[in-house]
Structure formats: C-alpha cells, structure tokens
Scaffold this motif. Structure first.
Motif: not given
Ligand SMILES: CC(C)(COP(=O)(O)OP(=O)(O)OC[C@H]1O[C@@H](n2cnc3c(N)ncnc32)[C@H](O)[C@@H]1OP(=O)(O)O)[C@@H](O)C(=O)NCCC(=O)NCCS
Length: 242
Positions: A64-66, A85-92, A105-110
């Motif tokens: 999913x991250x890829x 613990x998702x990488x910075x800037x991502x939620x999932x 996963x999605x961008x934390x902007x979205x």
C-alpha cells in the motif's frame, strides 16, 4: 507463505487499499525474508498464527505504501496501544483475520485518519454476550430481523464498523474508548454505506457530535468495513481541531 491479492468488494474504489489472502499454515521463519518484512523482537515468542498475521498485515502495508509512492523498504514500527507508526505525512490502517489481510494508506493532507477491519461472522453465543456492550439500542433499526443468521451478520457489521472507527480515530484520540461512545446514525444497505456520530468528548480533537462516513462489503463468512476521516471541512460536523 504466499500472498494472493484479492478484491474485498467495497462499494467504491479506495485508493491504496491492498488486500491479500494468505495461508498461515505455510508460515515459517523464512517467510519474513521471502516477503521482505522483519519480525519485531516483541513478537519473537508469539505463536505462529500471530506471526503470520503480523507478516501478512505488514506485507499489505508495504504494498500500500509503495502504491502511494512511498519508497521501500521502510520501517513501520508497533507504536502505542499496538497502533502502527506510519511514516511522516501518512495515515493508514491494517487488518488481518482468518487468512485475509489488508492495509490502506493516504496522505495526511487528504485524511486525518483511516480505519479498516475484516471480521469473520461472529458466533451466536458471542453475539448474545456482547450485544449490549457493542450495539446502541437505536442501531438495531438498521438491520437484524430476529433470525439467528441475520442478527449475527448485522452484529458483526456493527462490531467491525466500530473497530474501523476505533482505528481511524485512535491517532487523534490517543486512548481506548468504548463501542457505545459511537453510534451508527445512518445505514444504507443499497449503497453499503453508513454514517457514525461520536457521543462523548473523546479528546480535544474529537468531541461529541463529530460525524464521518464508512462503507462495507459482505464476503463469504466475513464482513469488511472501511472508515475515512477526510480533511475536507465539508465532511465534518461538531467541534474538531486539526
Ligand atoms: C485494536 C483493535 C481495533 C484491533 O482489532 P482486531 O479485530 O483485534 O484486529 P485486526 O486484525 O482487525 O487489526 C489488527 C491491527 O490493528 C492495528 N491496531 C492495533 N491497535 C491499534 C490502535 N490502537 N489504533 C489503530 N490501529 C491499531 C494493528 O496494525 C494491528 O495489527 P498488528 O498488531 O499486526 O500490527 C481491537 O483489538 C481493540 O482493541 N479495540 C478497542 C476497542 C474498540 O474497538 N472500541 C470501539 C470504539 S467505537
């Protein structure tokens, strides 16, 4: 351990949702190298079934991250209260049950949070024991007709929806909360969508009155639910801080 991609049949495509079937009986120490996911020391003493589920969930998360454009390999440690613990800037979110694993996963902007849950249809006795702790009185109007199968299926859907809600809200709440702290306030069997409302102040970011949407699918012997908390303000009700 082989992983075979599957479609969980949600009513609309969810970006970066990856689901895969796996056979936990095929699990062995070499499976981690095969799938490129290390076993964390905290799980070294766990039973094979738990190790296989962890591996399957993390493997889906890597895919999913890829898909979301994040470079691999990357760390996805186990955090507080077992949350990934998702990488910075991502939620999932991750789920695994009875040979099915999935991650999104999605961008934390979205999105401020995402939650997914796969749940095998729960047995009649467990439904009977847990129903008053999981299902709000008003929620039965959306399903269950008193027959054993229908009530079990509907109970499982509410249970799974609330597990997805928990995973979606947890990063903004930071503590456990109860099934009855959240109520499903709309349920549409045709579009397989639901809306939920938080009934008590859970944190300064998630207060009573907060609402968001989810959807579900029914698979053989299992249900799958998805909940998203989008950043777009038009979706939000109640007092919510960022
Ligand atoms: C955490 C919980 C939701 C996991 O659900 P589950 O059906 O047991 O297990 P699933 O296979 O669907 O999901 C497991 C994954 O959820 C993720 N998870 C675990 N704790 C989490 C948390 N606090 N927040 C977000 N995700 C979490 C993990 O990735 C875990 O997999 P891993 O341990 O292999 O990394 C559940 O065990 C729980 O404790 N619930 C709390 C009470 C609750 O749900 N209240 C409802 C409020 S409406």
């Amino acid at each position: 351990m082989l992983m075979a991609r599957v479609d969980v049949g949600l009513p609309f495509p969810v970006p970066n949702l990856v689901a895969a079937a796996y056979d936990g009986d095929q699990y062995g120490p070499a499976s981690h190298d095969d799938l490129g996911v290390a076993l964390p020391p905290s799980l070294s003493g766990a039973v094979s079934r738990r190790k296989a589920a962890y591996l399957a969930g993390r493997y889906c998360a890597m895919q999913s991250l890829s898909q979301a454009g994040h470079p691999l390999p990357c760390d996805l440690p186990i955090g507080e209260d077992r949350s990934p613990v998702w990488p910075d800037g991502l939620v999932g979110s991750i789920t695994h049950t009875d040979g099915l694993a999935a991650a999104v996963v999605a961008s934390a902007r979205d999105a401020r949070g995402l939650g997914i849950d796969a749940e095998s249809v729960i047995g009649v006795e467990t439904c009977r024991l847990l129903r008053d702790q999981v299902v709000c009185d008003g929620e039965w109007r959306f399903g269950g007709d008193g027959s054993s199968w229908s009530d079990r299926l509907f109970f499982t859907m509410i249970f799974s929806a609330k597990e997805s809600i928990f995973k979606c809200l947890y990063p903004q709440v930071g503590k456990y909360f109860d099934f009855l702290d959240v109520e499903i306030v709309a349920w549409d069997a045709e579009s397989r969508a639901f809306r939920f409302r938080v009934l008590t102040d859970l944190s300064d970011r998630v207060s009573a009155g907060f609402e968001a949407d989810g959807c579900y699918s029914i698979l053989p012997g299992m249900v799958f639910t998805y909940v998203g908390w989008p950043c777009r303000p038009r979706q939000e009700k109640g007092r919510i801080g960022c």
